[in-house]
Design an enzyme around this catalytic site. Structure first.
Site, mmCIF file in Angstrom:
data_model
loop_
_atom_site.group_PDB
_atom_site.id
_atom_site.type_symbol
_atom_site.label_atom_id
_atom_site.label_comp_id
_atom_site.label_asym_id
_atom_site.label_seq_id
_atom_site.Cartn_x
_atom_site.Cartn_y
_atom_site.Cartn_z
ATOM 1 N N ASP A 67 0.805 -1.219 0.000
ATOM 2 C CA ASP A 67 0.000 0.000 0.000
ATOM 3 C C ASP A 67 0.840 1.272 0.000
ATOM 4 O O ASP A 67 2.064 1.225 0.146
ATOM 5 C CB ASP A 67 -0.980 -0.006 1.198
ATOM 6 N N ASN A 135 -7.871 -3.116 14.266
ATOM 7 C CA ASN A 135 -9.244 -3.395 13.827
ATOM 8 C C ASN A 135 -9.287 -4.571 12.836
ATOM 9 O O ASN A 135 -10.299 -4.826 12.218
ATOM 10 C CB ASN A 135 -9.853 -2.148 13.169
ATOM 11 N N HIS A 137 -7.454 -4.868 10.058
ATOM 12 C CA HIS A 137 -7.176 -4.584 8.639
ATOM 13 C C HIS A 137 -5.883 -5.280 8.192
ATOM 14 O O HIS A 137 -4.971 -5.495 8.970
ATOM 15 C CB HIS A 137 -7.163 -3.082 8.326
ATOM 16 N N GLU A 142 -9.824 -2.072 5.170
ATOM 17 C CA GLU A 142 -10.465 -1.809 6.449
ATOM 18 C C GLU A 142 -11.699 -2.691 6.619
ATOM 19 O O GLU A 142 -12.168 -3.296 5.638
ATOM 20 C CB GLU A 142 -10.870 -0.316 6.511
#
Ligand code: F6R
Length: 241
Positions: A67, A135, A137, A142
């Site tokens: 990313d 979380n 990801h 996400e």
């Protein structure tokens, strides 16, 4: 899924580097997927040390990063382009033409995503390294991201912006709000996956990965459907197992 629980971060970094090195030494032109963030830094230090001590060659190795932030100049110290060069690429004998990092710059980011996915598809990824967000990801996929997703643009989750503010003078306003990321389907095509995590703030995500329901609400759980995953974590990240 092979779960390797280590005493501490140093051991996580050593064991994970060994798994990566086995792939690199096994195949001259290995294709490896790389990640940024704090967790892989120790692993990269082990790869650099091995390169210095044993001259493991990266001349024909091909890399793809997961990313990159949108609209952050490459030269910015927190761009993932800078991160990769500072923490690994400048210290090994890689050919810059074999390095692939998505570009979050330009007018047409969707065109960048399509081009990146096309280059990814031209290769078979031997191993993909992943960290995990608290979380759940993976990459910047996400919660809620489709398991069929390929390289795409994302709006970063509030928790991710909070977590990454530590790299931007602790100021959430300075954290880019969008990123370009390999999709979940792009990641799942890798032959092997190596996930590293440490610290109690990753314990919930690791619990979900190992014992939770496979669900887009916690993207990392998709890895349970992958045939070859190594999860290398410290005792704190494993504390809820
Ligand atoms: C980085 C990436 C992210 C991180 C994750 C964990 O390329 O894709 O998914 O792996 O946010 O980051 P750290 O390691 O800083 O806790």
């Amino acid at each position: 899924m092979e779960i390797i629980i280590c005493e501490n971060y140093e051991e996580v970094s050593q064991k994970a580097a060994q798994i990566m090195l086995n792939v690199i030494k096994d195949k001259e032109n290995a294709v490896i997927g790389l990640a940024t963030g704090s967790t892989p830094i120790g692993l990269y230090q082990n790869l650099i040390k091995d390169h210095q001590d044993h001259q493991t060659s990266y001349e024909s190795v091909i890399t793809f990063n997961l990313d990159e932030y949108v609209n952050l100049p490459k030269e910015h110290p927190e761009s993932y382009y800078s991160f990769m060069h500072t923490n690994l690429l400048n210290h090994i004998n890689i050919n810059e033409e074999n390095v692939h990092i998505p570009s979050g710059l330009g007018e047409d980011i969707q065109a960048n995503c399509n081009a990146y996915e096309e280059s990814l598809n031209a290769y078979e990824m031997d191993i993909q390294l992943l960290g995990v967000g608290r979380n759940g990801h993976i990459g910047f996929n996400e919660p809620g991201t489709s398991f069929d997703s390929v390289t795409h643009v994302v709006d970063l989750d509030e928790k991710t912006i909070q977590d990454n503010a530590r790299f931007f003078e602790g100021n959430m306003d300075l954290v880019p709000k969008k990123a370009i990321t390999m999709g979940i389907a792009s990641i799942m095509r890798a032959k092997k996956i190596l996930l590293v995590a440490n610290g109690t703030n990753k314990a919930d995500a690791i619990y979900e990965l190992v014992k939770g329901e496979i669900s887009t609400s916690c993207p990392v759980t998709v890895l349970r459907d992958h045939p070859c995953v190594y999860v290398v974590i410290d005792k704190d990240a494993a504390s809820r197992l």
